[in-house]
Enzyme design. Structure first.
Site, PDB file in Angstrom:
ATOM      1  N   SER A   1       0.830  -1.209   0.000  1.00 34.42           N
ATOM      2  CA  SER A   1       0.000   0.000   0.000  1.00 34.42           C
ATOM      3  C   SER A   1       0.864   1.259   0.000  1.00 34.42           C
ATOM      4  CB  SER A   1      -0.917   0.021   1.225  1.00 34.42           C
ATOM      5  OG  SER A   1      -1.771  -1.094   1.210  1.00 34.42           O
TER       6      SER A   1
HETATM    7  N1  SAH Z   1      -2.149  -3.703   2.688  1.00 35.94           N
HETATM    8  C1  SAH Z   1      -1.205  -4.410   1.868  1.00 35.94           C
HETATM    9  C2  SAH Z   1      -1.591  -4.215   0.422  1.00 35.94           C
HETATM   10  C3  SAH Z   1      -1.761  -5.455  -0.271  1.00 35.94           C
HETATM   11  S1  SAH Z   1      -2.446  -5.363  -1.899  1.00 35.94           S
HETATM   12  C4  SAH Z   1       0.222  -3.931   2.127  1.00 35.94           C
HETATM   13  O1  SAH Z   1       0.385  -2.903   2.795  1.00 35.94           O
HETATM   14  O2  SAH Z   1       1.152  -4.556   1.657  1.00 35.94           O
HETATM   15  C5  SAH Z   1      -3.980  -6.211  -1.643  1.00 35.94           C
HETATM   16  C6  SAH Z   1      -3.874  -7.589  -1.076  1.00 35.94           C
HETATM   17  O3  SAH Z   1      -5.193  -8.104  -0.942  1.00 35.94           O
HETATM   18  C7  SAH Z   1      -3.119  -8.600  -1.961  1.00 35.94           C
HETATM   19  O4  SAH Z   1      -2.069  -9.155  -1.243  1.00 35.94           O
HETATM   20  C8  SAH Z   1      -4.182  -9.625  -2.323  1.00 35.94           C
HETATM   21  O5  SAH Z   1      -3.684 -10.946  -2.459  1.00 35.94           O
HETATM   22  C9  SAH Z   1      -5.125  -9.488  -1.136  1.00 35.94           C
HETATM   23  N2  SAH Z   1      -6.477 -10.012  -1.377  1.00 35.94           N
HETATM   24  C10 SAH Z   1      -7.247  -9.870  -2.490  1.00 35.94           C
HETATM   25  N3  SAH Z   1      -8.422 -10.500  -2.331  1.00 35.94           N
HETATM   26  C11 SAH Z   1      -8.411 -11.045  -1.083  1.00 35.94           C
HETATM   27  C12 SAH Z   1      -9.342 -11.833  -0.351  1.00 35.94           C
HETATM   28  N4  SAH Z   1     -10.519 -12.200  -0.849  1.00 35.94           N
HETATM   29  N5  SAH Z   1      -8.993 -12.229   0.895  1.00 35.94           N
HETATM   30  C13 SAH Z   1      -7.779 -11.890   1.428  1.00 35.94           C
HETATM   31  N6  SAH Z   1      -6.861 -11.161   0.775  1.00 35.94           N
HETATM   32  C14 SAH Z   1      -7.169 -10.733  -0.466  1.00 35.94           C
END
Ligand code: SAH
Length: 267
Positions: free
Chosen positions: A103
Protein backbone atom coordinates in the site's frame (compact mmCIF):
# COMPACT_ATOMS: atom_id res chain seq x y z
CA UNK A 1 -25.98 18.30 -2.49
CA UNK A 2 -25.16 18.02 1.20
CA UNK A 3 -22.43 19.89 2.98
CA UNK A 4 -18.75 19.10 3.12
CA UNK A 5 -17.31 18.38 6.57
CA UNK A 6 -13.67 18.70 7.64
CA UNK A 7 -12.87 15.22 6.33
CA UNK A 8 -14.22 16.03 2.90
CA UNK A 9 -17.35 13.90 3.21
CA UNK A 10 -20.34 14.96 1.21
CA UNK A 11 -23.30 12.87 2.11
CA UNK A 12 -24.50 10.40 4.67
CA UNK A 13 -27.43 8.07 4.33
CA UNK A 14 -28.24 4.69 2.94
CA UNK A 15 -29.21 4.75 -0.70
CA UNK A 16 -28.02 8.33 -1.01
CA UNK A 17 -24.30 8.08 -1.62
CA UNK A 18 -23.09 11.12 -3.48
CA UNK A 19 -19.84 10.25 -5.16
CA UNK A 20 -18.03 13.53 -4.86
CA UNK A 21 -14.48 12.86 -3.76
CA UNK A 22 -12.47 15.50 -1.98
CA UNK A 23 -9.38 14.70 -4.00
CA UNK A 24 -11.20 14.91 -7.32
CA UNK A 25 -9.97 12.66 -10.05
CA UNK A 26 -6.35 13.12 -9.03
CA UNK A 27 -4.58 9.79 -9.22
CA UNK A 28 -3.11 8.58 -5.96
CA UNK A 29 -0.30 6.83 -7.77
CA UNK A 30 2.38 9.02 -9.20
CA UNK A 31 4.05 8.35 -12.51
CA UNK A 32 7.09 6.12 -12.35
CA UNK A 33 9.21 8.75 -14.07
CA UNK A 34 9.12 10.69 -10.82
CA UNK A 35 10.92 7.93 -8.92
CA UNK A 36 14.32 9.05 -7.75
CA UNK A 37 16.88 6.71 -6.24
CA UNK A 38 17.38 7.73 -2.65
CA UNK A 39 19.92 5.96 -0.48
CA UNK A 40 21.68 2.77 -1.39
CA UNK A 41 21.53 1.90 2.31
CA UNK A 42 17.99 2.69 3.39
CA UNK A 43 18.47 0.80 6.67
CA UNK A 44 20.95 3.34 7.96
CA UNK A 45 19.20 6.36 6.57
CA UNK A 46 15.64 5.24 7.12
CA UNK A 47 14.90 7.49 10.09
CA UNK A 48 15.66 10.56 7.97
CA UNK A 49 13.78 9.09 5.03
CA UNK A 50 10.76 8.31 7.18
CA UNK A 51 10.80 11.87 8.51
CA UNK A 52 10.83 13.16 4.90
CA UNK A 53 7.93 10.84 4.09
CA UNK A 54 5.83 12.10 7.01
CA UNK A 55 6.62 15.70 6.02
CA UNK A 56 5.34 14.88 2.56
CA UNK A 57 2.15 13.30 3.98
CA UNK A 58 1.59 16.42 6.08
CA UNK A 59 1.86 18.52 2.93
CA UNK A 60 -0.79 16.30 1.32
CA UNK A 61 -3.16 17.02 4.20
CA UNK A 62 -2.59 14.27 6.76
CA UNK A 63 -2.94 15.91 10.17
CA UNK A 64 -3.50 12.98 12.56
CA UNK A 65 -0.33 12.87 14.68
CA UNK A 66 -0.99 9.28 15.81
CA UNK A 67 -1.04 8.16 12.19
CA UNK A 68 2.01 10.23 11.23
CA UNK A 69 3.88 8.83 14.20
CA UNK A 70 2.95 5.27 13.21
CA UNK A 71 4.20 5.87 9.65
CA UNK A 72 7.45 7.25 11.05
CA UNK A 73 7.95 4.19 13.27
CA UNK A 74 7.34 1.39 10.75
CA UNK A 75 10.39 0.61 8.61
CA UNK A 76 8.77 0.24 5.20
CA UNK A 77 11.99 -0.92 3.52
CA UNK A 78 11.68 -4.15 5.54
CA UNK A 79 8.41 -4.94 3.71
CA UNK A 80 9.70 -4.80 0.13
CA UNK A 81 12.22 -6.79 -1.85
CA UNK A 82 15.79 -5.58 -1.21
CA UNK A 83 16.04 -4.47 -4.86
CA UNK A 84 13.26 -1.93 -4.17
CA UNK A 85 14.40 -0.91 -0.69
CA UNK A 86 15.86 2.38 -1.90
CA UNK A 87 12.38 3.42 -3.08
CA UNK A 88 10.54 2.29 0.05
CA UNK A 89 10.19 5.83 1.44
CA UNK A 90 8.83 7.33 -1.76
CA UNK A 91 5.07 7.84 -1.50
CA UNK A 92 4.38 5.02 -3.96
CA UNK A 93 2.74 1.63 -4.15
CA UNK A 94 5.51 -0.85 -5.10
CA UNK A 95 5.31 -4.41 -6.43
CA UNK A 96 5.49 -7.24 -3.90
CA UNK A 97 5.07 -10.08 -6.40
CA UNK A 98 2.00 -12.08 -7.51
CA UNK A 99 0.67 -8.93 -9.27
CA UNK A 100 0.09 -7.25 -5.90
CA UNK A 101 1.47 -4.05 -4.40
CA UNK A 102 2.44 -2.76 -0.96
CA UNK A 103 0.00 0.00 0.00
CA UNK A 104 1.03 3.57 -0.78
CA UNK A 105 1.93 5.45 2.45
CA UNK A 106 -0.51 8.28 1.66
CA UNK A 107 -3.36 5.80 1.21
CA UNK A 108 -2.46 4.01 4.45
CA UNK A 109 -2.34 7.33 6.32
CA UNK A 110 -5.50 8.67 4.70
CA UNK A 111 -7.60 5.55 5.34
CA UNK A 112 -6.52 5.23 8.98
CA UNK A 113 -7.09 8.98 9.54
CA UNK A 114 -10.63 8.71 8.13
CA UNK A 115 -11.49 5.72 10.31
CA UNK A 116 -9.98 7.24 13.47
CA UNK A 117 -11.92 10.44 12.86
CA UNK A 118 -15.19 8.56 12.32
CA UNK A 119 -14.66 6.46 15.45
CA UNK A 120 -13.47 9.32 17.63
CA UNK A 121 -16.94 10.59 18.61
CA UNK A 122 -17.14 10.20 22.38
CA UNK A 123 -13.85 8.30 22.42
CA UNK A 124 -10.56 9.33 24.00
CA UNK A 125 -7.14 8.65 22.42
CA UNK A 126 -6.67 5.87 25.00
CA UNK A 127 -9.93 4.23 23.96
CA UNK A 128 -9.05 4.53 20.26
CA UNK A 129 -5.74 2.80 21.01
CA UNK A 130 -7.63 -0.26 22.37
CA UNK A 131 -9.87 -0.92 19.35
CA UNK A 132 -10.27 -4.21 17.48
CA UNK A 133 -9.51 -3.99 13.74
CA UNK A 134 -9.72 -6.29 10.71
CA UNK A 135 -7.78 -5.77 7.47
CA UNK A 136 -8.72 -7.79 4.38
CA UNK A 137 -5.67 -8.04 2.11
CA UNK A 138 -2.53 -8.24 4.23
CA UNK A 139 -0.09 -8.34 1.29
CA UNK A 140 3.36 -7.44 2.62
CA UNK A 141 1.96 -6.70 6.09
CA UNK A 142 2.89 -3.00 5.89
CA UNK A 143 -0.58 -1.57 6.51
CA UNK A 144 -1.16 -4.23 9.18
CA UNK A 145 1.99 -3.01 10.96
CA UNK A 146 0.90 0.65 10.77
CA UNK A 147 -2.58 -0.35 12.01
CA UNK A 148 -0.94 -2.21 14.91
CA UNK A 149 0.84 1.02 15.89
CA UNK A 150 -2.51 2.88 15.94
CA UNK A 151 -4.95 0.37 17.45
CA UNK A 152 -5.11 -2.27 20.18
CA UNK A 153 -5.66 -5.51 18.33
CA UNK A 154 -5.37 -6.13 14.59
CA UNK A 155 -6.32 -9.17 12.53
CA UNK A 156 -5.29 -9.29 8.87
CA UNK A 157 -6.14 -11.95 6.29
CA UNK A 158 -4.41 -12.80 3.00
CA UNK A 159 -5.48 -15.21 0.21
CA UNK A 160 -2.07 -15.73 -1.48
CA UNK A 161 -0.01 -18.17 0.57
CA UNK A 162 3.52 -16.93 -0.26
CA UNK A 163 2.46 -13.36 0.61
CA UNK A 164 0.90 -14.57 3.85
CA UNK A 165 4.21 -16.24 4.70
CA UNK A 166 6.19 -13.10 3.85
CA UNK A 167 3.85 -10.99 5.98
CA UNK A 168 4.30 -13.40 8.90
CA UNK A 169 8.04 -12.75 8.73
CA UNK A 170 7.74 -9.00 8.16
CA UNK A 171 5.34 -8.57 11.08
CA UNK A 172 7.09 -10.87 13.55
CA UNK A 173 7.52 -8.09 16.11
CA UNK A 174 3.80 -7.22 16.23
CA UNK A 175 2.74 -10.87 16.22
CA UNK A 176 5.03 -11.73 19.13
CA UNK A 177 3.69 -8.73 21.09
CA UNK A 178 0.18 -10.15 20.44
CA UNK A 179 -0.87 -6.92 18.73
CA UNK A 180 -1.42 -8.65 15.40
CA UNK A 181 -2.78 -11.97 14.12
CA UNK A 182 -2.45 -13.03 10.47
CA UNK A 183 -4.49 -15.71 8.71
CA UNK A 184 -4.28 -17.40 5.32
CA UNK A 185 -7.93 -16.80 4.52
CA UNK A 186 -10.29 -15.52 1.82
CA UNK A 187 -11.70 -12.41 3.47
CA UNK A 188 -14.31 -11.53 0.85
CA UNK A 189 -16.97 -12.09 3.53
CA UNK A 190 -14.83 -10.68 6.32
CA UNK A 191 -13.50 -12.92 9.10
CA UNK A 192 -16.00 -13.93 11.73
CA UNK A 193 -13.54 -15.36 14.27
CA UNK A 194 -12.33 -11.98 15.54
CA UNK A 195 -15.70 -10.19 15.25
CA UNK A 196 -17.20 -7.87 16.28
CA UNK A 197 -14.67 -5.32 15.04
CA UNK A 198 -14.57 -1.58 15.61
CA UNK A 199 -13.40 -1.20 12.01
CA UNK A 200 -12.78 -3.28 8.90
CA UNK A 201 -10.34 -2.03 6.25
CA UNK A 202 -10.44 -3.52 2.75
CA UNK A 203 -7.02 -3.27 1.10
CA UNK A 204 -8.40 -4.54 -2.22
CA UNK A 205 -11.34 -3.10 -4.18
CA UNK A 206 -14.91 -4.40 -4.27
CA UNK A 207 -17.60 -4.02 -6.90
CA UNK A 208 -20.22 -3.12 -4.32
CA UNK A 209 -20.13 -1.99 -0.71
CA UNK A 210 -20.11 -5.08 1.58
CA UNK A 211 -23.42 -4.47 3.44
CA UNK A 212 -23.43 -8.13 4.47
CA UNK A 213 -20.62 -7.42 6.97
CA UNK A 214 -23.04 -5.55 9.23
CA UNK A 215 -22.95 -8.30 11.89
CA UNK A 216 -19.13 -8.28 12.02
CA UNK A 217 -18.92 -4.66 13.23
CA UNK A 218 -19.99 -3.09 16.51
CA UNK A 219 -22.65 -0.41 16.54
CA UNK A 220 -21.02 2.83 15.30
CA UNK A 221 -18.18 0.73 13.88
CA UNK A 222 -16.82 1.48 10.40
CA UNK A 223 -16.24 -0.50 7.21
CA UNK A 224 -13.84 1.20 4.80
CA UNK A 225 -13.97 -0.21 1.29
CA UNK A 226 -12.61 1.00 -2.07
CA UNK A 227 -15.64 0.33 -4.24
CA UNK A 228 -16.45 0.57 -7.93
CA UNK A 229 -16.03 -1.08 -11.29
CA UNK A 230 -14.53 1.50 -13.64
CA UNK A 231 -13.82 4.24 -11.13
CA UNK A 232 -13.18 3.29 -7.53
CA UNK A 233 -14.26 5.49 -4.63
CA UNK A 234 -13.18 5.12 -1.07
CA UNK A 235 -16.44 4.48 0.81
CA UNK A 236 -16.82 4.42 4.58
CA UNK A 237 -19.94 2.90 6.13
CA UNK A 238 -20.81 3.53 9.77
CA UNK A 239 -23.05 0.92 11.36
CA UNK A 240 -26.17 2.75 12.42
CA UNK A 241 -28.77 0.68 14.25
CA UNK A 242 -31.36 3.38 13.67
CA UNK A 243 -31.19 2.53 9.95
CA UNK A 244 -32.45 -0.99 10.76
CA UNK A 245 -29.31 -3.03 10.38
CA UNK A 246 -27.57 -0.97 7.81
CA UNK A 247 -24.63 1.31 7.11
CA UNK A 248 -24.64 5.04 6.69
CA UNK A 249 -22.22 5.47 3.79
CA UNK A 250 -20.00 8.39 2.83
CA UNK A 251 -17.78 8.77 -0.20
CA UNK A 252 -14.22 10.09 -0.09
CA UNK A 253 -11.38 9.97 -2.63
CA UNK A 254 -11.03 8.46 -6.07
CA UNK A 255 -8.61 5.58 -5.55
CA UNK A 256 -6.85 2.80 -7.40
CA UNK A 257 -6.62 -0.49 -5.50
CA UNK A 258 -5.93 -4.00 -6.78
CA UNK A 259 -9.18 -5.97 -7.03
CA UNK A 260 -10.42 -8.34 -4.34
CA UNK A 261 -10.30 -11.94 -5.57
CA UNK A 262 -12.14 -15.03 -4.41
CA UNK A 263 -10.69 -18.25 -3.09
CA UNK A 264 -7.24 -19.20 -1.84
CA UNK A 265 -4.06 -19.29 -3.93
CA UNK A 266 -1.40 -21.67 -2.63
CA UNK A 267 1.00 -21.22 -5.61
N1 SAH B 1 -2.15 -3.70 2.69
C1 SAH B 1 -1.21 -4.41 1.87
C2 SAH B 1 -1.59 -4.21 0.42
C3 SAH B 1 -1.76 -5.46 -0.27
S1 SAH B 1 -2.45 -5.36 -1.90
C4 SAH B 1 0.22 -3.93 2.13
O1 SAH B 1 0.39 -2.90 2.79
O2 SAH B 1 1.15 -4.56 1.66
C5 SAH B 1 -3.98 -6.21 -1.64
C6 SAH B 1 -3.87 -7.59 -1.08
O3 SAH B 1 -5.19 -8.10 -0.94
C7 SAH B 1 -3.12 -8.60 -1.96
O4 SAH B 1 -2.07 -9.15 -1.24
C8 SAH B 1 -4.18 -9.62 -2.32
O5 SAH B 1 -3.68 -10.95 -2.46
C9 SAH B 1 -5.12 -9.49 -1.14
N2 SAH B 1 -6.48 -10.01 -1.38
C10 SAH B 1 -7.25 -9.87 -2.49
N3 SAH B 1 -8.42 -10.50 -2.33
C11 SAH B 1 -8.41 -11.04 -1.08
C12 SAH B 1 -9.34 -11.83 -0.35
N4 SAH B 1 -10.52 -12.20 -0.85
N5 SAH B 1 -8.99 -12.23 0.90
C13 SAH B 1 -7.78 -11.89 1.43
N6 SAH B 1 -6.86 -11.16 0.77
C14 SAH B 1 -7.17 -10.73 -0.47
Amino acid sequence: MGTKDKLGRFSVGKGDVKLMPRWGARALFEPETKIKKTSSNPGLASLTLRKKLTDRLRKRGIVDETVLNAISVVERHQFVDSALASMAYEDLALPIGFKQTISQPFVVARTISIVRELLSNNMSEDELAQLNILEVGCGSGYQAAVLSECFGKVTSVERIHPLYEKALKNCEEYISKQKLKLYFYDGKSGFNDGAPYDAIFFSASLEKFPDELIDQVKNSGVVLAPTGVNTQYLLAGIKDLSLSKSFSISSYDVVSYVPLREGLDRL
